[in-house]
Design an enzyme around this catalytic site. Sequence first.
Site, PDB file in Angstrom:
ATOM      1  N   HIS A 137      18.259 -40.403  37.736  1.00 18.60           N
ATOM      2  CA  HIS A 137      17.540 -40.500  36.468  1.00 18.60           C
ATOM      3  C   HIS A 137      18.493 -40.287  35.299  1.00 18.60           C
ATOM      4  O   HIS A 137      19.637 -39.834  35.470  1.00 18.60           O
ATOM      5  CB  HIS A 137      16.378 -39.505  36.413  1.00 18.60           C
TER       6      HIS A 137
ATOM      7  N   HIS B 153       8.592 -38.756  31.477  1.00 15.68           N
ATOM      8  CA  HIS B 153       9.897 -38.862  32.133  1.00 15.68           C
ATOM      9  C   HIS B 153       9.708 -39.498  33.504  1.00 15.68           C
ATOM     10  O   HIS B 153       8.651 -39.370  34.121  1.00 15.68           O
ATOM     11  CB  HIS B 153      10.561 -37.496  32.278  1.00 15.68           C
TER      12      HIS B 153
ATOM     13  N   CYS C 261      15.339 -42.814  30.261  1.00 16.29           N
ATOM     14  CA  CYS C 261      14.770 -42.668  31.614  1.00 16.29           C
ATOM     15  C   CYS C 261      14.018 -43.907  32.091  1.00 16.29           C
ATOM     16  O   CYS C 261      14.244 -44.391  33.209  1.00 16.29           O
ATOM     17  CB  CYS C 261      13.875 -41.428  31.673  1.00 16.29           C
TER      18      CYS C 261
END
Length: 390
Positions: free
Chosen positions: A362, A350, A302
């Site tokens: 993402h 994240h 990520c």
Amino acid sequence: MASHRKSRPTGSRVAGIRTPAFATAALTSVALLSQSANAAPEADDKPSLEEVEKKVDDLYRQAGSATEKYNGAKEKTAKQRKRVDTLLDDVAQRTEKLNEAREELGTFAAAQYRTGASAPDTATFLLADTPQDYFDQTQLMDRMTGRQKVAVDDYITQQSETMEKRQEAAESLETLTESQGDLKTAKATVQRKLADARELLSKLTAEEKARLAAIEKEKQQEAARKAAELARQQAEQQKEQEQEAAQQQGSGSSSAGSGSSSSSTVPDSSYATKADKALAFARAQIGKPYVWGATGPGSYDCSGITQAAWKAAGVTLPRTTYDQVNVGTTVPLADAQPGDLVFFYDDVTHVGIYIGNGMMIHAPKPGTYVREESIYYDGESSIHSVVRPA
């Protein structure tokens, strides 16, 4: 004579009581029912599908957290290794100069030995571990020529600096060892969490996997609904701002305080240009696999893809989510603009890059690919903050 005793009935005894054959069969049935009842709790020990889903999600999140720790430790280790290499090179160069200074003093000692002048003192100096201590105890310096004194001063300086650099290198090596230990621990944690998740999923039946996929689809639909709602709110807000700006322009008002509370979060044109470049890069990565610790070009995690996307726009971001969140300006979710970074969870483990209309690009988790998805993919409560990085 025939016996007048009555024969014993067939059957068995239970607790000292004689039982007929049919009673024995009944007791056997009761025993079997009892065993089935006792076995029932074992079946109940199996977690429900919802519990499995939650556990797997938790494991993936824990793996994500460990991944960011791994990324940080890897970056620190790389920097520390580079520092150690630089220090060791410096020590090697200084040691070479020190040896040259020692050789020059050796030349003086040899010359003094041939002439018989001060040979013992110079020889003792060359054998001393700490020349300065020796000089403090003798008057050797007073008996040296100017050139000899310069050579001795240079030797003392070289020895002192070399010893300092050797100590610094030793300390850096110790720090490097600690960083390597942290890196190894984080890597092992990621691998263990992912293995646990795979094991849980492998125990599901085909029917359970289908139900799990249906649950995930429902979550995605709800996330898409909330993204559409955010898009509607942002569109209304944008329209209000444009109307207010038109009214101010028409009235000739230039008061700095008359704008809406969110107008200060509207980025300038230069940001939009950079954001366009970052988003163009991110879109080109869609479909590439998530791999923990990866920074491209074939795969990403990520924070790896957000870092790479903004690098394409000429903006350098740190490697980890918990460092990226501190770069730039935090803005309200309602004011999020394309290019902004959206961070998730309380531990900020994240991140995705916002593309507008409640959507982001993402790299979600192991087993998935870089993709466009609602920022509400894991529920509204999972959103931590929005940061404008440039």
